[in-house]
Enzyme design. Sequence first.
Site, short mmCIF file in Angstrom:
data_model
loop_
_atom_site.label_atom_id
_atom_site.label_comp_id
_atom_site.label_asym_id
_atom_site.label_seq_id
_atom_site.Cartn_x
_atom_site.Cartn_y
_atom_site.Cartn_z
CB CYS A 137 -29.02 5.60 31.26
SG CYS A 137 -27.92 4.27 30.76
N GLY A 138 -29.54 5.38 27.99
CA GLY A 138 -30.13 4.54 26.98
C GLY A 138 -29.38 3.23 26.85
#
Length: 316
Positions: A137-138
Site C-alpha cells: 500500500c502506498g
Amino acid sequence: MHTSIARLWRASGSRAVSALRLTAGDARGEATCRVIDEDALTIDVEGVGRYMLMWTPADDDGAVGFVAGEGVLGDEPVPERLTLAAGFAYSEGIIGGLADIATMAVCPDRRNVVRMRLHAPERVAVKRRDVVVASSCGVCGGREAIEDGFDDFAPVAARLRLAASELTALMAAMQRRQRLFRTTGGAHAAAVFSPQGGILAVAEDLGRHNALDKVVGECLLREMPLAGCGVVLSSRLSYEMVAKAARAGFELVAAVSAPTSLAIELAERAGITLCGFVRGASATIYTHPQRIRDGAGGHESARATGAAVVPFTLDD
C-alpha cells in the site's frame, strides 16, 4: 492432488514450511522451504489514530521503549518494532522528528502493538487515521491530491557527491546484507548511507515501504542526522518511495529497478538525484545528475536543450 503446508519452525524474519515441489517431467517430491514471515503490527498513536501494518517481524529481545530525554530503553539492538513505528510516523507526517515523541513502547503482553504518545497530538494533521496498510500500500487519493502534495516537500540539500563506482559499491553493500532475501527470495531491502559513503542502517521486510521506514526510524532513534544522506533500495521507484525519501531529506535515491513517471516528477521537484537500474557497473540517472561526478555534464547539456528527462548510463 493436494498437500498441506505445515509450519515447522520459525526463525528471525522467516519460517520453514513443508511443500510439494514440481520439477521437469512432472516429477514431484517433498521439500522444506524457507518463506518470509508476514504478520500484523499495530501502531497506536494516542490522540491521532491506529495504524495496522503488514510487516516482517524479527526477534526483538533488546530495547522495548523510548522516552523523551532518555532515548531508547534497553539493550542493543533497537528492535524493528520501534524503528518501523518511528519511521512510519515520520514518513506519514505524524511526527516531524524524534522531538515530537514523548514515549513509545512495545506492549509487554501484546508485542504486535506499539503505543506512541506525542507531546502535542492536537497539532497533527494527517490524511490517514485508523487504517490498515497492506505491504504493497502506498498513498491514497487521486492525481490532483498527489500533485497538490508535491508542495509538501521542501527541496533537499545539495551537498552529496558520489562517483559512479561508489554508487555501485553501495548497492553491492546492501545486497550482501540481504540475508532474508537469500533465504526466502521474498524480501525487499533499504540501506541509508552517509555523505562519506558509509552504510548507516539496513533493513529488510516483505514490504518495500516498511524496509524504507525501518531504516529511517533507526536513524531517528539513534539520533543520526539524515542531512546529506542517500538511500539504496531493492525495489522499483514509485511515487510513495520517493515521497518518503523526500520527507527524510535524502539527496539521492537509487534502486535496482525502474522508476515511475510520478516518482521522476517528484524527484525533479524536490531536488533529489534519482537513479534506477543500478546493476553491476551501470546506472540510469533520471534527475539532478550533478551529484554523480562521472559524466554529468552530458546530461546537463541535454536538459538545457529542453528535454525533461534524458537517462544515460554510467560505466566504471
